[in-house]
Design an enzyme around this catalytic site. Structure first.
Site, PDB file in Angstrom:
ATOM      1  N   LYS A  14      -4.630  40.646 -28.055  1.00 29.12           N
ATOM      2  CA  LYS A  14      -3.720  39.819 -28.676  1.00 29.12           C
ATOM      3  C   LYS A  14      -2.353  39.560 -27.491  1.00 29.12           C
ATOM      4  O   LYS A  14      -2.068  40.594 -26.860  1.00 29.12           O
ATOM      5  CB  LYS A  14      -3.100  40.178 -30.178  1.00 29.12           C
ATOM      6  CG  LYS A  14      -2.367  41.437 -30.173  1.00 29.12           C
ATOM      7  CD  LYS A  14      -1.016  41.460 -30.069  1.00 29.12           C
ATOM      8  CE  LYS A  14      -0.261  42.799 -29.979  1.00 29.12           C
ATOM      9  NZ  LYS A  14       1.175  42.964 -29.583  1.00 29.12           N
TER      10      LYS A  14
ATOM     11  N   ASP B 284      -0.625  46.154 -36.268  1.00 28.48           N
ATOM     12  CA  ASP B 284      -1.561  44.949 -35.738  1.00 28.48           C
ATOM     13  C   ASP B 284      -2.662  45.192 -36.094  1.00 28.48           C
ATOM     14  O   ASP B 284      -3.304  44.276 -35.986  1.00 28.48           O
ATOM     15  CB  ASP B 284      -1.209  45.406 -34.080  1.00 28.48           C
ATOM     16  CG  ASP B 284       0.250  45.059 -33.589  1.00 28.48           C
ATOM     17  OD1 ASP B 284       1.080  44.320 -34.270  1.00 28.48           O
ATOM     18  OD2 ASP B 284       0.543  45.434 -32.457  1.00 28.48           O
TER      19      ASP B 284
HETATM   20  O1  C5P Z   1       2.405  50.057 -37.212  1.00 25.08           O
HETATM   21  P1  C5P Z   1       2.140  50.888 -35.959  1.00 25.08           P
HETATM   22  O2  C5P Z   1       1.994  52.182 -35.908  1.00 25.08           O
HETATM   23  O3  C5P Z   1       1.497  50.140 -34.825  1.00 25.08           O
HETATM   24  O4  C5P Z   1       3.714  51.146 -35.399  1.00 25.08           O
HETATM   25  C1  C5P Z   1       4.116  51.795 -34.337  1.00 25.08           C
HETATM   26  C2  C5P Z   1       5.500  52.158 -34.414  1.00 25.08           C
HETATM   27  O5  C5P Z   1       6.166  50.964 -33.970  1.00 25.08           O
HETATM   28  C3  C5P Z   1       6.191  52.523 -35.630  1.00 25.08           C
HETATM   29  O6  C5P Z   1       6.091  53.757 -35.888  1.00 25.08           O
HETATM   30  C4  C5P Z   1       7.560  52.097 -35.373  1.00 25.08           C
HETATM   31  O7  C5P Z   1       8.324  53.041 -34.623  1.00 25.08           O
HETATM   32  C5  C5P Z   1       7.426  50.682 -34.551  1.00 25.08           C
HETATM   33  N1  C5P Z   1       7.281  49.726 -35.366  1.00 25.08           N
HETATM   34  C6  C5P Z   1       8.278  49.210 -35.921  1.00 25.08           C
HETATM   35  N2  C5P Z   1       8.302  47.745 -36.515  1.00 25.08           N
HETATM   36  C7  C5P Z   1       7.028  47.414 -36.870  1.00 25.08           C
HETATM   37  C8  C5P Z   1       5.841  47.669 -36.165  1.00 25.08           C
HETATM   38  C9  C5P Z   1       5.858  48.984 -35.408  1.00 25.08           C
HETATM   39  O8  C5P Z   1       9.599  49.525 -35.761  1.00 25.08           O
HETATM   40  N3  C5P Z   1       7.098  46.143 -37.424  1.00 25.08           N
END
Ligand code: C5P
Length: 311
Positions: A24, A151
């Protein structure tokens, strides 16, 4: 789904299932202030692009992950890999032994801001679901995706969508045509949490507005007009990515100097994305980026691309 399972004799004796899943790019990434849970509310306009990983699930004695492709050495093969976590989550929910070998044929840049790890999570989930014939609904699969990462649901659905909440609440969007991109792959990755942390540092003491999708950007997507889309691309994580990796500024400049309509950091980076008007320009920009010495390699791709699909 059984008709597309790679079957030796019948679906019940399927030897393996392969799922193809796209990368993406975020054409808009509006980031709000950090929430109490540490995540950030987003208005995240996702566009699936035609760079793909393939995940093959094969019955095995126990859960195992392997990976092939030029950057395979950078992919963790433990239970922290999102493909493994997806298999464990689905198996746990349905009381199934997660006795599966997941092979990732990796083509999406690793740790690049193109959701390559999330893509493997979505693909593994769909592959295991088909292999184990769980009968899970699309909604259940999306729920598991959201538990795996912000994501991951988008990698399952593909196309174009607005992600709100932490990015996991999706509203599909229509696109009026094909958009062409060049992606400059940087040396080494950037950690998503570190980039969000840098965003917090850079915005500390400022009034961070509520993230909202830009109407002009949604109109440009719907119209299929790359010139209109180029004027509206935005990424609130770009300053943070550039702060952590100042050399990306030279990559962005090399692509726009070569004729890209617009350039931006893809998600949390360090991959940079260049919107181009046509195929000839795509190849010219890719060649110029490669020659510039400001990136490791350049890839040409089109969007939108379909979501995770059994092949
Ligand atoms: O959701 P995911 O595990 O991909 O997110 C990885 C990290 O990215 C989270 O632990 C957080 O630190 C950050 N993040 C965030 N806000 C989001 C998505 C991700 O702060 N909306």
């Amino acid at each position: 789904m059984t008709d597309s399972v790679t079957a030796t004799e019948s679906p019940s004796t399927a030897a393996s299932v392969t799922v193809r899943v796209p990368a993406k790019v975020n054409v808009q990434l509006a980031v709000g202030a950090a929430r109490p849970d540490g995540f950030h509310d987003l208005a995240n306009v996702f566009l699936a692009v035609g760079l793909y990983d393939e995940v093959t699930a094969t019955p095995a004695d126990e859960l195992a992950i392997t990976c092939s492709g030029p950057d395979a050495a950078q992919v963790p093969l433990d239970r922290g890999n999102l493909a493994a976590r997806a298999a464990l989550a689905l198996a746990g929910r349905y009381g199934i032994e997660p006795a599966v070998h997941l092979h990732i044929a990796k083509d999406i840049p690793v740790a690049g801001g193109m959701a390559g790890g999330s893509a493997d999570g979505a693909a593994a989930l769909l592959a295991c679901d088909a292999l184990w014939s769980t009968g899970a609904s699309r909604e259940e699969l999306l729920e598991i995706c959201a538990e795996l990462g912000s994501d991951v649901p988008f990698n399952l659905i593909g196309g174009a969508a607005l992600g709100t909440g932490r990015g996991e609440l999706l509203t599909p969007l229509t696109t009026g045509g094909t958009f062409r991109w060049v992606f400059a792959v940087a040396d080494g990755g950037l950690s998503t949490p570190v980039v969000f942390g840098e965003f917090d540092r850079l915005t500390a003491g400022t009034d961070v507005p509520e993230p909202t999708a830009a109407p002009a950007l949604l109109d440009a997507l719907a119209s299929g007009d790359p010139v209109a889309l180029a004027k509206t691309l935005s990424n609130d994580l770009q300053a943070a990515a550039l702060s952590l990796r100042p050399s990306l500024a030279a990559t962005l400049a090399a692509g726009t100097d070569a004729g890209a309509l617009a350039a931006l950091v893809s998600g949390s980076g360090p991959t940079t994305a260049f919107l181009v008007p046509d195929e000839a320009t795509a190849h010219r920009v890719a060649a110029a980026l490669t020659a510039s010495g400001t990136c490791r390699t350049a890839r040409v791709a089109v969007s939108p691309a379909p979501g995770a699909t059994v092949v």
